[in-house]
Design a protein around this motif. Structure first.
Motif, PDB file in Angstrom:
ATOM      1  N   ASN A  26       0.620  -1.328  -0.059  1.00  0.00           N
ATOM      2  CA  ASN A  26      -0.077   0.020   0.211  1.00  0.00           C
ATOM      3  C   ASN A  26       0.892   1.331   0.007  1.00  0.00           C
ATOM      4  O   ASN A  26       0.320   2.070  -0.470  1.00  0.00           O
ATOM      5  N   ARG A  43      -1.305  -1.795  -7.264  1.00  0.00           N
ATOM      6  CA  ARG A  43      -1.523  -2.228  -5.972  1.00  0.00           C
ATOM      7  C   ARG A  43      -2.442  -3.414  -5.818  1.00  0.00           C
ATOM      8  O   ARG A  43      -2.307  -4.195  -5.171  1.00  0.00           O
ATOM      9  N   ALA A  44      -3.698  -3.088  -6.622  1.00  0.00           N
ATOM     10  CA  ALA A  44      -4.746  -4.423  -6.709  1.00  0.00           C
ATOM     11  C   ALA A  44      -3.971  -5.737  -6.946  1.00  0.00           C
ATOM     12  O   ALA A  44      -4.414  -6.774  -6.403  1.00  0.00           O
ATOM     13  N   THR A  67      -7.413  -2.999  -0.537  1.00  0.00           N
ATOM     14  CA  THR A  67      -7.080  -1.981  -1.366  1.00  0.00           C
ATOM     15  C   THR A  67      -8.445  -0.862  -1.525  1.00  0.00           C
ATOM     16  O   THR A  67      -7.764   0.198  -1.597  1.00  0.00           O
ATOM     17  N   SER A 121      -7.143   1.250   1.654  1.00  0.00           N
ATOM     18  CA  SER A 121      -5.815   2.139   1.212  1.00  0.00           C
ATOM     19  C   SER A 121      -6.417   3.481   0.551  1.00  0.00           C
ATOM     20  O   SER A 121      -5.645   4.313   0.550  1.00  0.00           O
TER      21      SER A 121
END
Length: 399
Positions: free
Chosen positions: A135, A143-144, A328, A331
């Protein structure tokens, strides 16, 4: 509900090799913490349970790990700020291997339960550090993608851990505890990480912001994490006993059945990053809760082992997106200086759900058997689906 989140498609700097290894190995370790001994719980119960209360303690050999994870998850952010990610990972990996393998020689149920607490603390510290790396160093699709890969490694580990642990359990219920020595593989990669804490997380301004938790933390994620944790772990504790009722006794056979949801979930987790380029977080949550609810209902209603497996496969389609979507989505709701602490708090709620759920459903299991607990879990998933749909409609009207 299917629309992609605004601004989700972004680019990120590439991760170095050491960070990639830590992220992926962390998924492996997190999965083993909870799953390695699930298939031999009935054998442990037979070998070590001496009274009525001991039967509950045997089930808590899994549940207590999650309880200890609450402590590890809620404190690791502060430890990373003070000492840096590298020393925390090295210490946690060493403790994980030492405590995890204690089942190879301990014969006292209470001592074994204590060792499981240390497994939970160290596993949580490792996982929160991995999530913080993802993150803080990545955003958007990257990120995902890496969050999905982290979870998919955890689920693929469960796929291989169940049959391996089951085969080892055929020889002795102690041997699956040897799998925890794999925690040592994390140490060489952790040694290559940069020996510093994230600057943003350790700054004076970040420390000042942390003192106003209600001002920045989205508390609804605690309830969401608790529900997701309950749906992810409770079936893994109850399904072995359901299968025993259906006539499946051998640990290796139980372990093979338990791979059904892990296989479906691991494949879905690998596709999470790609899917999020087309659908929103709300849509991903709706899909996850719907499939989990249907799958658990089928497994509870099943009159044969084949139907149980079919239900677990459908259930697995849902659980594959639960955690990557949770983390996610979280984040995107907090600033960079809060990523570590937010991840720790939410994961603490996620881990707390397991022992609480095991204890809460025990009267239900005694009265209605393991199938009754799966019906209850299915109802929880349907309830979450309704809430997600309601929140989406309310936000859509406001827009």
């Amino acid at each position: 509900m299917a629309a992609r989140d605004d601004g989700f498609l972004k680019t990120s700097a590439a991760l170095d090799t050491a960070t990639k290894v830590v992220i992926l190995a962390g998924g492996l370790i997190a999965s083993l913490a909870l799953m390695a001994i699930a298939s031999v719980l009935p054998q442990i119960d037979h070998a070590l349970a001496r009274g009525p209360g001991d039967h509950m303690l045997v089930k808590q050999l899994v549940g207590a790990v999650a309880l200890a994870m609450v402590v590890g998850a809620s404190t690791v952010g502060f430890l990373i700020d003070r000492f840096g990610i590298r020393p925390v990972l090295i210490a946690a990996a060493a403790l994980y291997a030492l405590a995890g393998t204690a089942g190879l020689y301990l014969s006292d149920l209470h001592s074994l339960l204590v060792s499981r607490l240390f497994v939970g603390v160290s596993a949580a510290a490792i996982q929160v550090a991995c999530i913080t790396l993802i993150n803080t160093q990545l955003e958007g699709v990257a990120r995902a993608r890496w969050m999905g890969l982290h979870i998919s490694v955890a689920m693929f580990t469960a796929i291989f851990a169940h049959p391996i642990a089951g085969a080892l359990g055929e020889i002795s219920w102690r041997l699956p505890f040897g799998l925890y020595a794999l925690g040592l593989v994390l140490i060489p990669a952790a040694l290559r990480l940069q020996a510093s804490a994230p600057d943003a997380l350790g700054s004076a301004s970040a420390q000042a912001e942390r003192r106003t938790l209600p001002g920045w933390f989205p508390f609804r994620y605690l309830l969401l994490a608790f529900a997701i944790g309950t749906l992810a772990l409770m079936p893994s504790v109850q399904v072995p006993f359901l299968l025993r009722e259906k006539g499946l006794i051998r640990p290796s056979a139980i372990a093979l059945v338990l791979t059904a949801d892990s296989l479906a979930g691991a494949m879905m987790a690998m596709l999470y990053g790609r899917a999020r380029t087309h659908i929103s977080a709300h849509a991903a949550f709706a899909f996850s809760f719907a499939t989990a609810a249907v799958g658990l209902f089928i497994a509870a209603l099943a009159g044969s082992i084949a139907m149980v497996i079919a239900g677990l496969l459908i259930y697995g389609l849902g659980i594959g997106w639960f955690v990557p979507n949770l983390m996610t989505a979280l984040s995107s709701r907090v600033t960079p200086v809060h990523q570590g602490r937010a991840a720790g708090i939410v994961k603490a709620a996620h881990f707390l759900s397991a022992p609480v759920a095991v204890a809460m459903v025990e009267p239900l299991a005694r009265s209605y058997g393991p199938s009754g607990t799966l019906y209850a879990a299915s109802g929880l998933a349907f309830g979450c689906l309704i809430v997600i749909g309601w929140r989406y409609l309310r936000q859509h009207r406001q827009q």
